[in-house]
Design an enzyme around this catalytic site. Structure first.
Site, PDB file in Angstrom:
ATOM      1  N   GLU A  68      10.515  -4.611   4.497  1.00  0.00           N
ATOM      2  CA  GLU A  68      10.611  -6.029   4.114  1.00  0.00           C
ATOM      3  C   GLU A  68      10.298  -6.192   2.622  1.00  0.00           C
ATOM      4  OE1 GLU A  68       8.945  -4.847   6.700  1.00  0.00           O
ATOM      5  OE2 GLU A  68       8.994  -6.221   8.425  1.00  0.00           O
TER       6      GLU A  68
ATOM      7  N   GLU B  60      -4.810  -6.674  14.721  1.00  0.00           N
ATOM      8  CA  GLU B  60      -4.283  -5.363  14.347  1.00  0.00           C
ATOM      9  C   GLU B  60      -5.411  -4.325  14.449  1.00  0.00           C
ATOM     10  OE1 GLU B  60      -0.733  -4.719  11.447  1.00  0.00           O
ATOM     11  OE2 GLU B  60      -2.515  -4.292  10.269  1.00  0.00           O
TER      12      GLU B  60
ATOM     13  N   GLY C  40      -4.872  -1.704   5.036  1.00  0.00           N
ATOM     14  CA  GLY C  40      -4.050  -2.831   4.567  1.00  0.00           C
ATOM     15  C   GLY C  40      -4.709  -4.173   4.819  1.00  0.00           C
ATOM     16  N   ARG C  41      -5.246  -4.361   6.021  1.00  0.00           N
ATOM     17  CA  ARG C  41      -5.826  -5.668   6.376  1.00  0.00           C
ATOM     18  C   ARG C  41      -7.232  -5.850   5.789  1.00  0.00           C
ATOM     19  NH1 ARG C  41      -4.714  -2.400  10.505  1.00  0.00           N
ATOM     20  NH2 ARG C  41      -6.350  -1.569  11.837  1.00  0.00           N
TER      21      ARG C  41
ATOM     22  N   LYS D 165       0.842  -1.203   0.000  1.00  0.00           N
ATOM     23  CA  LYS D 165       0.000   0.000   0.000  1.00  0.00           C
ATOM     24  C   LYS D 165       0.877   1.253   0.000  1.00  0.00           C
ATOM     25  CE  LYS D 165      -3.439   2.348   2.812  1.00  0.00           C
ATOM     26  NZ  LYS D 165      -4.421   2.268   3.888  1.00  0.00           N
TER      27      LYS D 165
ATOM     28  N   LYS E  12       9.460  -1.072  14.057  1.00  0.00           N
ATOM     29  CA  LYS E  12      10.047  -0.745  12.739  1.00  0.00           C
ATOM     30  C   LYS E  12      11.149   0.293  12.915  1.00  0.00           C
ATOM     31  CE  LYS E  12       5.785  -0.969   9.992  1.00  0.00           C
ATOM     32  NZ  LYS E  12       4.921  -0.181   9.127  1.00  0.00           N
TER      33      LYS E  12
ATOM     34  N   HIS F  12      -5.380 -33.270  17.775  1.00  0.00           N
ATOM     35  CA  HIS F  12      -4.303 -34.133  18.278  1.00  0.00           C
ATOM     36  C   HIS F  12      -3.149 -33.309  18.823  1.00  0.00           C
ATOM     37  CE1 HIS F  12      -6.274 -37.712  16.721  1.00  0.00           C
ATOM     38  NE2 HIS F  12      -6.676 -36.898  15.750  1.00  0.00           N
TER      39      HIS F  12
END
Ligand code: F6P
Length: 561
Positions: free
Chosen positions: A226, A370, A284-285, A220, A525, A401
């Site tokens: 990253e 978030e 973003g999400r 965005k 960050k 399990h």
């Protein structure tokens, strides 16, 4: 509950009483203090709840009968929703008001799936035509890649698509690609790279031919370290790695960008003609049904992508139009408030009984945590109530399990969502299709065991030795929601995601927090940028605390050995 907000919920709500001082909150506290019935008793005295506590939206049948609620509980929760004007804030969101107050932005992911003739304005401009123009651009590009018309620099057709992004620019497409694998073009390879750990990109491209590989850089902001680092390394690999294409101009045929930031995209060297845009009013999400979904659209084809958007829209319209008592996201949001704020539940498990939904819970983690991982209210005052839960879970039956033991017999309150489908999807053999009944038998059995458990008397009746009875007793009374649909189609996936989006919205509205900012990710960050020179160049970093300074020193020593 107001359907037409009075005043502007997007503005500071500082006139409203604090949540825990509302009479509706006190009423719920009293109700909780007197709460005693076990689910066994609730069903014994009121078997009709199995049908009454079901809400349908689109293709989803949502059973919330196995919750620690009665009609009175629901009525009290609904009164809280009315008092906090959840629907007022919902309408403000849908109408393009700037309800993301700390970033001063509208919140309009619902516009991403609005029909072409809808009118949704931000600052007096109808945004729907822009949304559809980008969808058309994506459709044309996806068709060209899928048909082989879009070729790489050397004229070879694209066979591999690598999405580079992180957070909302990765989790959505990566999750949906897995979810809809049965619908994907099997002659294309899709990879998703997010981690700045070089191993991620290495493993993604090590067996690919650069001449046949398309990178989709999804960001965005186009400033996320990253993503920009990985995209830069991917460009080096394309040009100078094994089988590299050499010439800089090859980038134009092998890199496209998904972003709101044309300037940074151009600066990176991607042709703006190969940029697919979205806007600052898409969080973003909440972005994977925007241009961020391009890799998915290439994988499943534009028609299936549009079907998925239709699925989102079904739930958007339900959330906007259904009355409170039939409103699925509202009900699910309220149930989460009931457990988080009145039973001190700290987490919420999402347990899909579908291998294809293997990344669904990870996706919801960002969506929920978030959004609602906040500790100040919309006025910046510390909240005096619990906000968003820890969201976790993996597909059944694997989890059974591993960690279900703790849900069944541990000491924690963990509400859980069980999600399943009546039919398997994909080109399974008849034998593998037949396994589906076993999968779903497990889902139903878990809901039953969690709710009703097994009493000590039942255990004794099985002849179990007395010293083992306590160990083999299941207290039950663990709440679950069961979400069932016929089949995991693109539309159903859209419906599921929109259901959770709006559920998260409801909770944020009640908790009076800004669900649309994410300042909590910033500090790490900034500090990473400050520490990095100490690791790469051995530079002194002033102001490091003693523990971190010692860790950095040890790292440097070990690195050199
Ligand atoms: O760091 C958090 C975050 O800002 C998320 O909200 C977002 O989805 C992710 O980073 C990626 O951001 P971008 O799409 O700008 O690269």
């Amino acid at each position: 509950m107001s359907d037409s907000p009075t005043g502007s919920p997007a503005d500071s709500p500082s006139d409203s009483p604090s949540l825990t001082r509302r009479p509706q909150w006190a009423a719920l506290e009293d109700h909780r203090a007197q709460w005693h019935p076990h689910l066994r008793e609730l069903f014994a005295t009121d078997p009709g709840r199995a049908e009454r506590y079901v809400v349908r939206v689109g293709d989803l049948r949502i059973d919330y009968s196995k919750h620690l609620i009665t009609d009175e509980t629901l009525a009290l929760l609904q009164e809280l929703a009315a008092a906090t004007d959840v629907f007022g804030l919902r309408d403000a969101m849908a109408d393009g008001e700037r309800i993301n107050i700390t970033e001063d932005r509208a919140v309009l992911h619902t516009a991403l799936r609005a029909p072409a003739n809808a009118v949704i304005e931000v600052d007096g401009e109808n945004v729907v035509p822009k949304v559809h123009a980008v969808l058309d651009q994506m459709t044309s590009f996806a068709n060209r890649v899928r048909s082989g018309e879009w070729t790489g620099h050397t004229g070879r057709r694209i066979r591999n698509v690598v999405n580079i992004g992180i957070g909302g620019s990765d989790l959505g497409p990566a999750m949906a690609y897995e979810a809809l694998r049965a619908y994907t073009a099997r002659d294309l390879t899709f990879r998703f790279v997010s981690n700045v750990d070089g191993a991620d990109l290495h493993e993604a491209v090590r067996d690919l031919d650069p001449a046949e590989t398309l990178f989709i850089v999804a960001s965005k902001t186009f400033t996320t370290i990253e993503t920009i680092t990985n995209a830069t390394s991917a460009r080096s690999w394309l040009l100078h790695g094994p089988g590299g294409l050499g010439e800089d101009k090859a980038v134009a045929k092998h890199f496209v960008a998904l972003s709101t930031n044309a300037e940074k995209v151009t600066e990176f060297g991607i042709d703006p003609d190969n940029m697919f845009q979205f806007w600052d009013w898409v969080g973003g999400r909440y972005s994977f049904d925007s241009a961020i979904g391009l890799s998915l659209m290439i994988a499943i084809g534009p028609d299936h992508f549009l079907e998925m958007l239709d699925g989102f829209r079904i739930v958007d319209e339900h959330f906007r139009n259904e009355p409170a008592e039939d409103n699925a996201p509202l009900i699910l949001g309220l149930l989460g408030v009931w457990y988080g704020n009145f039973f001190d539940a700290q987490s919420h498990a999402v347990l899909p009984y579908s291998h294809y939904l293997s990344k669904f819970t990870a996706y919801l983690q960002q969506l929920d945590m978030e959004s609602n991982g906040k500790s100040v209210d919309r006025d910046g005052k510390a909240v005096e109530w619990q906000t968003g839960p820890v969201v976790w879970g993996t597909p059944g039956t694997n989890g059974q399990h591993a960690y279900y033991q703790l849900i069944h017999q541990g000491t924690k309150v963990i509400p859980a969502d069980l999600i399943g489908f009546a039919r398997p999807v994909g080109e399974l053999s008849d034998e593998l299709k037949a396994q589906h009944d076993l999968l779903m038998a497990n889902l139903f059995a878990q809901g039953q065991a969690l709710a009703f458990g097994k009493t000590a008397d039942e255990v004794r009746a099985e002849g179990v030795a007395e010293h083992q009875v306590a160990h083999r007793t299941f207290q039950g009374n663990h709440p679950t929601t069961t979400i069932l649909a016929k089949e995991l189609t693109p539309s159903v996936l859209g419906q599921l995601i929109a259901l959770y989006e709006h559920k998260v919205f409801v909770q944020g509205a009640i908790w009076n927090i800004d669900s649309f900012d994410q300042w909590g990710v910033e500090l790490g960050k900034v500090l990473a940028k400050r520490v990095e020179p100490a690791l790469t160049e051995g530079a002194d970093v002033p102001g490091l605390d003693p523990s971190t300074a010692a860790l950095v020193a040890t790292y440097r020593e070990l690195k050199e050995v």
